[in-house]
Design an enzyme around this catalytic site. Structure first.
Site, short mmCIF file in Angstrom:
data_model
loop_
_atom_site.label_atom_id
_atom_site.label_comp_id
_atom_site.label_asym_id
_atom_site.label_seq_id
_atom_site.Cartn_x
_atom_site.Cartn_y
_atom_site.Cartn_z
CG HIS A 1 -2.08 -0.94 1.08
ND1 HIS A 1 -3.22 -0.85 1.86
CD2 HIS A 1 -2.30 -2.01 0.26
CE1 HIS A 1 -4.07 -1.81 1.53
NE2 HIS A 1 -3.54 -2.53 0.57
CG HIS B 1 3.63 -2.58 5.75
ND1 HIS B 1 3.34 -1.35 6.31
CD2 HIS B 1 2.46 -3.06 5.29
CE1 HIS B 1 2.04 -1.10 6.19
NE2 HIS B 1 1.48 -2.12 5.58
#
Length: 317
Positions: free
Chosen positions: A221, A225
């Site tokens: 996103h 991560h």
């Protein structure tokens, strides 16, 4: 997701604001109140139970008419609200900043996971208030640092090496905003430290993903991560990521969307996010999710995606 104004309100003290959590009776009162349209964006005074959120956020709460909102009458709601206030009160928020801070949309499930980590006496967040506040500030977008393993929302660790930690997300067990689909299964991969990563560690992770999680797509996103999601949910993630990206850039705010390591990310997702950053429309970008993209030359010698049927992982079936 919910705005920070759904959890707390600002109280001016000298030249900065102190943030105070809502109680659930004040929220319940606001949800039943008839409020003039011109006052929908103002904090509501319940008279008896104190200040409540602006009525414009009614849909953020679970009611008989809306089952998709937060379960605000749970103990967990208060824990998360207090956690947010502690983090905000560690900063100096002035009048010029307060509206922007409270309008920020945050992940309710991420914050519940941090509240759970705080209560686990085996967890580092139980023992370090400084690290806990840092984790919350990252979660609510008040820190430019990325979410690393120590500050992650947490879950059940299913893989770890010197550079990465992979978590199975536990949203099915949540109180505040549980995932109701019992078939939900999703993972998050965090960096143990925000620093350059050796090829050996990347190869170990890619091998684990290709062997154990070949029914999942590795996406991001843009927040530093990785997410490991079912292929069937990729289009939904694409809609959310595109909407968030466009909303932020539309308001003139700069966004550092981190594409992450192309060797790890599903190549169709990498193409989608690259196209999005170039300013293309949602339809143009999403077509890349469903096109056959020529396989890049395997960066890791000896690591193959070819498996016999009896060797394919059953995770996600």
């Amino acid at each position: 997701m919910a705005e920070l104004a759904c959890f707390c309100y600002p109280h001016l003290e000298n030249d900065s604001y102190k943030f105070i959590p809502f109680n659930n009776l004040a929220i319940k009162c606001m949800l039943t109140a008839k409020v003039d349209k011109k006052d929908q964006d103002k904090f509501y005074n319940s008279i008896i139970y104190g200040i409540a959120p602006p009525p414009q956020f009614k849909k953020r709460y679970n009611t008989s008419d809306n089952s998709r909102g937060m379960n605000y009458e749970t103990v967990m709601f208060n824990k998360v609200a207090v956690l947010i206030c502690e983090a905000l009160n560690s900063l100096k928020v002035t009048q010029s900043d307060v509206a922007n801070v409270l309008s920020r949309v945050v992940s309710v499930r991420h914050l519940e996971n941090l509240a759970l980590r705080k209560e686990n006496h085996q967890d580092v967040l139980f023992h370090s208030k400084e690290l806990l506040l840092k984790s919350v500030l990252i979660a609510i977008g008040q820190s430019k640092e990325i979410e690393t393993t120590a500050t992650a929302e947490g879950g059940e660790i299913v893989f770890q090496n010197a550079a990465f930690t992979m978590w199975k997300l536990t949203y099915l067990d949540h109180e505040l905003m549980p995932i109701l689909d019992q078939n939900f299964i999703e993972y998050k991969i965090t960096l143990n430290e925000d620093k350059p990563i050796s090829d050996v560690c990347v190869k170990e992770l890619v091998a684990e993903l290709r062997w154990q999680y070949n029914r999942f797509a590795v996406i991001t996103h843009g927040k530093g991560h990785y997410r490991v999601v079912k292929y069937s949910s990729v289009a939904n993630h694409a809609d959310r990521v595109f909407a968030t990206y466009k909303n932020i850039t539309k308001n003139g705010n700069a966004i550092d969307f981190n594409l992450l390591d192309q060797r790890i990310i599903w190549q169709n997702w990498y193409a989608f996010t690259s196209s999005m950053k170039q300013g293309n429309t949602l339809d143009v970008c999403k077509k890349l999710l469903f096109q056959k993209i020529k396989q890049e030359k395997n960066p890791f010698k000896g690591l193959s995606t070819d498996r016999k049927m009896d060797e394919v992982s059953h995770v996600g079936i």
